[in-house]
Design a protein around this motif. Sequence first.
Motif, PDB file in Angstrom:
ATOM      1  N   TYR A   3      -6.755  11.623  36.504  1.00 47.99           N
ATOM      2  CA  TYR A   3      -7.534  10.489  36.126  1.00 47.99           C
ATOM      3  C   TYR A   3      -9.046  10.857  36.659  1.00 47.99           C
ATOM      4  O   TYR A   3      -9.788   9.838  36.070  1.00 47.99           O
ATOM      5  CB  TYR A   3      -6.854   9.227  36.874  1.00 47.99           C
ATOM      6  N   PHE A  13     -10.780   3.388  29.448  1.00 49.82           N
ATOM      7  CA  PHE A  13      -9.985   3.106  30.771  1.00 49.82           C
ATOM      8  C   PHE A  13     -10.859   2.101  31.588  1.00 49.82           C
ATOM      9  O   PHE A  13     -10.399   1.085  32.441  1.00 49.82           O
ATOM     10  CB  PHE A  13      -9.644   4.542  31.441  1.00 49.82           C
ATOM     11  N   TRP A  68      -9.501   1.207  41.366  1.00 48.42           N
ATOM     12  CA  TRP A  68      -8.395   2.253  40.529  1.00 48.42           C
ATOM     13  C   TRP A  68      -7.227   2.367  41.283  1.00 48.42           C
ATOM     14  O   TRP A  68      -6.097   3.031  41.023  1.00 48.42           O
ATOM     15  CB  TRP A  68      -9.035   3.643  40.157  1.00 48.42           C
ATOM     16  N   HIS A 108      -3.731   1.119  39.664  1.00 48.10           N
ATOM     17  CA  HIS A 108      -3.537   2.117  38.624  1.00 48.10           C
ATOM     18  C   HIS A 108      -2.872   3.510  38.978  1.00 48.10           C
ATOM     19  O   HIS A 108      -1.808   3.884  38.581  1.00 48.10           O
ATOM     20  CB  HIS A 108      -4.689   2.254  37.590  1.00 48.10           C
ATOM     21  N   TRP A 135      -5.681  12.144  25.215  1.00 51.15           N
ATOM     22  CA  TRP A 135      -5.055  11.975  26.497  1.00 51.15           C
ATOM     23  C   TRP A 135      -3.979  13.164  27.000  1.00 51.15           C
ATOM     24  O   TRP A 135      -3.980  13.676  27.834  1.00 51.15           O
ATOM     25  CB  TRP A 135      -4.201  10.634  26.578  1.00 51.15           C
TER      26      TRP A 135
END
Lengths: 140, 112
Positions: free
Chosen positions: A28, A41, A49, A52, A92
């Motif tokens: 990330y 995002f 964050w 997440h 991704w």
Amino acid sequence: MATITMQSFAETHEVSEPAIRRLVDDFYVKVRADPELGPVFDRAITGDWGPHLSTMRNFWSSVMLTSGRYKGNPVAVHRRVDGIELKLFERWLALFDETCRELFDDELAEAFHSKAGRIAESLKLAVFYRPDRPWPPSAT
Amino acid sequence: MTFVVTDNCIKCKYMDCVEVCPVDCFYEGENMLVIHPDECIDCGVCVPECPAEAIVPDTQGGLEKWLKLNAEFAQQWPNITVKREPPADAKEFDGVPEKLEKYFSPKPGEGD
């Protein structure tokens, strides 16, 4: 002189909770810095964050260690993402694979990559497939 | 792409799959479970958990009737995410052929 020891997973074939934590954290960081994925995002995750990252650790723990730690509906979550595009799934996956190969040996990286590819395919279908249009779409 | 519950689940219904499924996509009939094809994310975690080996990928051939049955009853039966005791005679029915024709019940199960 002090020696700084970085924890490395590159020698192991085994999936573990610490390995998943490292993967999620490193991945990330790349996502947030990525010109394509970062803005999407950042729009979806406003503020902290932490939750997440915790969700994603639980998700990969459930998928790779069968721990049952994640319970959620990723299809519904992805359908709600503002600015989601088919080509972003490829980006991704490329970043995820890159991170896995930095951290793990080939076999373990491939195990993660293979799972991620299958899951990405079903999320793509769930978000973008329309019975009245060809699949996969010719232009993405 | 999704996974599909097939014949050997009927009257075995061990329910180990529901505990590990990350997306809670199992639905419970009176004597079998099904997977909701729109909710399954193809992670495959449930497959090795099934003692009856009843869960297969939809890419396998000859599954038309099971694809239809899973899709249809996932919309009618209640969601199940917590395992209960399997039927007392589950073992006796493990591997019995043609359970769909002989034993399948369209009635809903208890759910969670």
